[in-house]
Scaffold this motif. Structure first.
Motif, PDB file in Angstrom:
ATOM      1  N   LYS A  61       0.892  -1.236   0.033  1.00  0.00           N
ATOM      2  CA  LYS A  61       0.097   0.003   0.108  1.00  0.00           C
ATOM      3  C   LYS A  61       0.694   1.034  -0.030  1.00  0.00           C
ATOM      4  O   LYS A  61       0.441   2.232  -0.529  1.00  0.00           O
ATOM      5  CB  LYS A  61      -0.910  -0.101   1.042  1.00  0.00           C
ATOM      6  CG  LYS A  61      -2.028  -1.045   1.055  1.00  0.00           C
ATOM      7  CD  LYS A  61      -2.888  -0.815   2.342  1.00  0.00           C
ATOM      8  CE  LYS A  61      -4.136  -1.716   2.393  1.00  0.00           C
ATOM      9  NZ  LYS A  61      -4.927  -1.777   3.523  1.00  0.00           N
ATOM     10  N   ASP A  62       1.787   1.326   0.778  1.00  0.00           N
ATOM     11  CA  ASP A  62       2.849   2.617   0.702  1.00  0.00           C
ATOM     12  C   ASP A  62       3.602   2.803  -0.219  1.00  0.00           C
ATOM     13  O   ASP A  62       3.874   4.274  -0.590  1.00  0.00           O
ATOM     14  CB  ASP A  62       3.433   2.488   2.162  1.00  0.00           C
ATOM     15  CG  ASP A  62       4.613   1.174   2.184  1.00  0.00           C
ATOM     16  OD1 ASP A  62       4.558   0.318   1.491  1.00  0.00           O
ATOM     17  OD2 ASP A  62       5.401   1.207   3.094  1.00  0.00           O
ATOM     18  N   THR A  63       4.110   1.767  -1.024  1.00  0.00           N
ATOM     19  CA  THR A  63       5.031   2.005  -2.099  1.00  0.00           C
ATOM     20  C   THR A  63       4.390   1.599  -3.597  1.00  0.00           C
ATOM     21  O   THR A  63       5.088   1.943  -4.518  1.00  0.00           O
ATOM     22  CB  THR A  63       6.395   1.175  -1.785  1.00  0.00           C
ATOM     23  OG1 THR A  63       5.963   0.030  -1.867  1.00  0.00           O
ATOM     24  CG2 THR A  63       6.984   1.767  -0.534  1.00  0.00           C
ATOM     25  N   GLY A  64       3.336   0.770  -3.582  1.00  0.00           N
ATOM     26  CA  GLY A  64       2.928   0.200  -4.586  1.00  0.00           C
ATOM     27  C   GLY A  64       3.735  -0.908  -5.273  1.00  0.00           C
ATOM     28  O   GLY A  64       3.607  -1.463  -6.464  1.00  0.00           O
ATOM     29  N   ARG A  65       4.959  -1.180  -4.609  1.00  0.00           N
ATOM     30  CA  ARG A  65       5.891  -2.222  -5.149  1.00  0.00           C
ATOM     31  C   ARG A  65       5.302  -3.783  -4.965  1.00  0.00           C
ATOM     32  O   ARG A  65       4.527  -3.882  -4.056  1.00  0.00           O
ATOM     33  CB  ARG A  65       7.135  -2.085  -4.128  1.00  0.00           C
ATOM     34  CG  ARG A  65       8.322  -3.036  -4.818  1.00  0.00           C
ATOM     35  CD  ARG A  65       9.362  -2.798  -4.025  1.00  0.00           C
ATOM     36  NE  ARG A  65       9.304  -3.051  -2.604  1.00  0.00           N
ATOM     37  CZ  ARG A  65       9.490  -4.320  -1.654  1.00  0.00           C
ATOM     38  NH1 ARG A  65       9.973  -5.515  -2.509  1.00  0.00           N
ATOM     39  NH2 ARG A  65       9.265  -4.507  -0.636  1.00  0.00           N
ATOM     40  N   ALA A  66       5.477  -4.297  -5.911  1.00  0.00           N
ATOM     41  CA  ALA A  66       5.048  -5.665  -6.030  1.00  0.00           C
ATOM     42  C   ALA A  66       5.766  -6.681  -5.090  1.00  0.00           C
ATOM     43  O   ALA A  66       6.752  -6.625  -4.868  1.00  0.00           O
ATOM     44  CB  ALA A  66       5.147  -6.445  -7.617  1.00  0.00           C
ATOM     45  N   GLY A  67       4.906  -7.628  -4.467  1.00  0.00           N
ATOM     46  CA  GLY A  67       5.592  -8.519  -3.752  1.00  0.00           C
ATOM     47  C   GLY A  67       4.795  -9.875  -3.741  1.00  0.00           C
ATOM     48  O   GLY A  67       3.847 -10.083  -4.457  1.00  0.00           O
ATOM     49  N   ALA A  68       5.252 -10.913  -3.178  1.00  0.00           N
ATOM     50  CA  ALA A  68       4.884 -12.230  -3.119  1.00  0.00           C
ATOM     51  C   ALA A  68       5.210 -12.584  -1.656  1.00  0.00           C
ATOM     52  O   ALA A  68       5.937 -12.452  -1.021  1.00  0.00           O
ATOM     53  CB  ALA A  68       5.537 -13.006  -4.114  1.00  0.00           C
ATOM     54  N   GLY A  69       4.101 -13.436  -1.332  1.00  0.00           N
ATOM     55  CA  GLY A  69       4.609 -14.233   0.027  1.00  0.00           C
ATOM     56  C   GLY A  69       3.079 -14.891   0.504  1.00  0.00           C
ATOM     57  O   GLY A  69       2.383 -15.359  -0.245  1.00  0.00           O
ATOM     58  N   VAL A  70       2.701 -14.817   1.822  1.00  0.00           N
ATOM     59  CA  VAL A  70       1.730 -15.219   2.342  1.00  0.00           C
ATOM     60  C   VAL A  70       0.815 -13.998   3.016  1.00  0.00           C
ATOM     61  O   VAL A  70       1.610 -13.063   3.464  1.00  0.00           O
ATOM     62  CB  VAL A  70       1.822 -16.510   3.382  1.00  0.00           C
ATOM     63  CG1 VAL A  70       2.356 -17.558   2.543  1.00  0.00           C
ATOM     64  CG2 VAL A  70       3.062 -16.085   4.420  1.00  0.00           C
ATOM     65  N   ILE A  71      -0.231 -14.295   3.672  1.00  0.00           N
ATOM     66  CA  ILE A  71      -1.048 -13.275   4.348  1.00  0.00           C
ATOM     67  C   ILE A  71      -0.849 -13.857   5.877  1.00  0.00           C
ATOM     68  O   ILE A  71      -1.522 -14.950   6.176  1.00  0.00           O
ATOM     69  CB  ILE A  71      -2.532 -13.091   3.932  1.00  0.00           C
ATOM     70  CG1 ILE A  71      -2.631 -12.731   2.600  1.00  0.00           C
ATOM     71  CG2 ILE A  71      -3.157 -12.170   4.917  1.00  0.00           C
ATOM     72  CD1 ILE A  71      -1.606 -11.282   2.377  1.00  0.00           C
ATOM     73  N   ALA A  72      -0.532 -13.087   6.845  1.00  0.00           N
ATOM     74  CA  ALA A  72      -0.022 -13.495   8.150  1.00  0.00           C
ATOM     75  C   ALA A  72      -1.343 -14.120   8.834  1.00  0.00           C
ATOM     76  O   ALA A  72      -1.405 -15.374   9.528  1.00  0.00           O
ATOM     77  CB  ALA A  72       0.317 -12.664   8.948  1.00  0.00           C
TER      78      ALA A  72
END
Length: 120
Positions: A61-72
């Motif tokens: 949300k803060d940077t718009g940068r793409a990421g991959a992972g899991v939702i805690a």
């Protein structure tokens, strides 16, 4: 906090937090010595746990940068041992600790493959 002449930073009795990216030029490790553990048990139904995990892609949300992972929040339902809550109520995932479940899931799959190959 202590800086040793070797260039090693030693922090005792607290956490280290960064708001930026952390990069290590060598291994990142955690204590895993058997002498530090008790009540050690192999993970049961690891494949079922892996099936319940949800890998996602997202944008921060803060940077718009793409990421991959899991939702805690999702992981807390599947493997609460790898989820930690900070003093502000935000959840964090110890990604390295998920490896133990993946190892056992692979072993379960390998056993299934061996069984199916013998039935041919």
């Amino acid at each position: 906090m202590l800086f040793r002449s070797s260039g090693q930073l030693v922090v005792t009795g607290g956490n280290v937090t960064t708001t930026g990216q952390f990069t290590a030029s060598n291994n990142v490790t955690a204590y895993s010595d058997a002498r530090l553990k008790e009540d050690v048990r192999e993970i049961q139904d690891a494949l079922l746990k892996v099936r319940r995990m949800r890998g996602v892609t997202f944008s921060y949300k803060d940077t718009g940068r793409a990421g991959a992972g899991v939702i805690a929040q999702d992981m807390r339902e599947v493997l609460p041992e790898v989820v930690y809550e900070d003093e502000d109520g935000y959840l964090h995932v110890a990604y390295g600790n998920i490896v133990s479940v993946l190892i056992e899931a692979i072993k379960e799959l390998e056993a299934r493959v061996c069984y199916l190959e013998q039935r041919r």
